[in-house]
Write an enzyme that holds these catalytic residues in place. Sequence first.
Site, PDB file in Angstrom:
ATOM      1  N   ASP A  14      45.478  39.136   8.841  1.00 46.13           N
ATOM      2  CA  ASP A  14      44.891  40.473   8.765  1.00 46.13           C
ATOM      3  C   ASP A  14      43.740  40.563   9.772  1.00 46.13           C
ATOM      4  OD1 ASP A  14      43.572  42.825   7.999  1.00 46.13           O
ATOM      5  OD2 ASP A  14      44.162  42.554   5.904  1.00 46.13           O
ATOM      6  N   LYS A  24      37.444  46.518  11.186  1.00 46.92           N
ATOM      7  CA  LYS A  24      36.067  47.032  11.073  1.00 46.92           C
ATOM      8  C   LYS A  24      35.071  45.886  11.095  1.00 46.92           C
ATOM      9  CE  LYS A  24      37.266  51.339   8.842  1.00 46.92           C
ATOM     10  NZ  LYS A  24      37.552  51.962   7.549  1.00 46.92           N
ATOM     11  N   THR A  67      57.917  34.121  12.349  1.00 45.04           N
ATOM     12  CA  THR A  67      57.638  34.760  11.067  1.00 45.04           C
ATOM     13  C   THR A  67      58.402  36.085  11.045  1.00 45.04           C
ATOM     14  OG1 THR A  67      55.784  36.174  11.671  1.00 45.04           O
ATOM     15  CG2 THR A  67      55.292  33.837  11.317  1.00 45.04           C
ATOM     16  N   GLU A  68      58.400  36.743   9.889  1.00 43.27           N
ATOM     17  CA  GLU A  68      59.080  38.051   9.811  1.00 43.27           C
ATOM     18  C   GLU A  68      58.439  39.058  10.770  1.00 43.27           C
ATOM     19  OE1 GLU A  68      57.971  37.053   6.071  1.00 43.27           O
ATOM     20  OE2 GLU A  68      59.655  38.031   5.034  1.00 43.27           O
TER      21      GLU A  68
END
Lengths: 214, 214
Positions: free
Chosen positions: A117, A121, A190-191
Amino acid sequence: MRMRKVKWAVDYLNDANCLIEDPSALKGTWKERFDQKKIHVEIGCGKGNYSLNMAKLYPQEAFIAVEKNESAAGIAAKKFDDANQQENLVLIQKDAANISEWFSAGEVDVIHLNFSDPWPKKRYAKRRLSSSQFLDQYAQILSDEGQIQMKTDNSSLFEYSLIEFQNAGYRMIEISVDYRRETHDEDVMTEYEEKFVSLGQPIYRCVWTRNNKE
Amino acid sequence: MRMRKVKWAVDYLNDANCLIEDPSALKGTWKERFDQKKIHVEIGCGKGNYSLNMAKLYPQEAFIAVEKNESAAGIAAKKFDDANQQENLVLIQKDAANISEWFSAGEVDVIHLNFSDPWPKKRYAKRRLSSSQFLDQYAQILSDEGQIQMKTDNSSLFEYSLIEFQNAGYRMIEISVDYRRETHDEDVMTEYEEKFVSLGQPIYRCVWTRNNKE
């Protein structure tokens, strides 16, 4: 990416064979638990495809997949159990914020950060898995020759990470700004990665080790 | 990119006002020559657009453009003279292989490497402007706060350079794997860059400084 709650997956976690409920209890004994195998830790494994396929590709190495999201972790757990890879693949469903409490010094050989992720911000920068809080913990648990391997499609996260790792005293040993420009059969996709590659987007990758010359 | 010989350009060099024929003779006196201006050196300026436009954008700073190819240097020289930027823009038509003989320690503030020849074959790696031979010389002539700014479209050269700079003791202070994702009015585009950007290809950029903490 936020995931909707998947009830069966959350329920499945209760009985998953691959699940390590209290990783801290194994601190210092992971090598023993895995028969002296090389130990990989994937932080943020999502639905688990990467760790599962790596565990199949490298049966003589051990994979510890970490995912805090219950639904994703439950889906991964089911896959891991179905694939019957318990010999070299386990799951931890926890937040990795205190990961250095799970492993003793030098116990981990490779840490994988795949499409983490980006927390774009600035006020959430501390949550990025390549922020200094995490890097300092990784340094504690990595073996002398230990590596951190990162892949991402997110250019801003990649740039941020390159500077963070450098400033935390890591040494870059491999870098690619378009990793799938060449085939890399030694590393599974990875996917997310499959999706980005099919869209023609570059995959960024870097491998670091500790700078032991300091 | 190899260039065909441009006769008028080669001839033009003989009388070019902007040309510094013997840069070694100015060693240690460049700051004086340029009225204490901040000194930029672009190595491999090609036809000179970058240095010329930077010299116009930053009239209070000085630009020394270096190009070994006679035809390209001649075209650049004509442009520089026509633009009447002699106050802050000169040209050196020489190979930069011994650049540390042209400047004394700490005399250069910024070195620019724009779209340098990647010399893809390993046996020519020493010719790359980011090979250790060059990096050691740059280190000698850069000021304490001096910077090297590199831009390229070539992913392999960029990756190679990131590792070389690190290993030569430089510290990365800015990095972008898609520099023109944002507008950067503080830095002008080269001719190559405009072409690559129009084709939607990423521009890679990094800025390094010496690691004075060592």
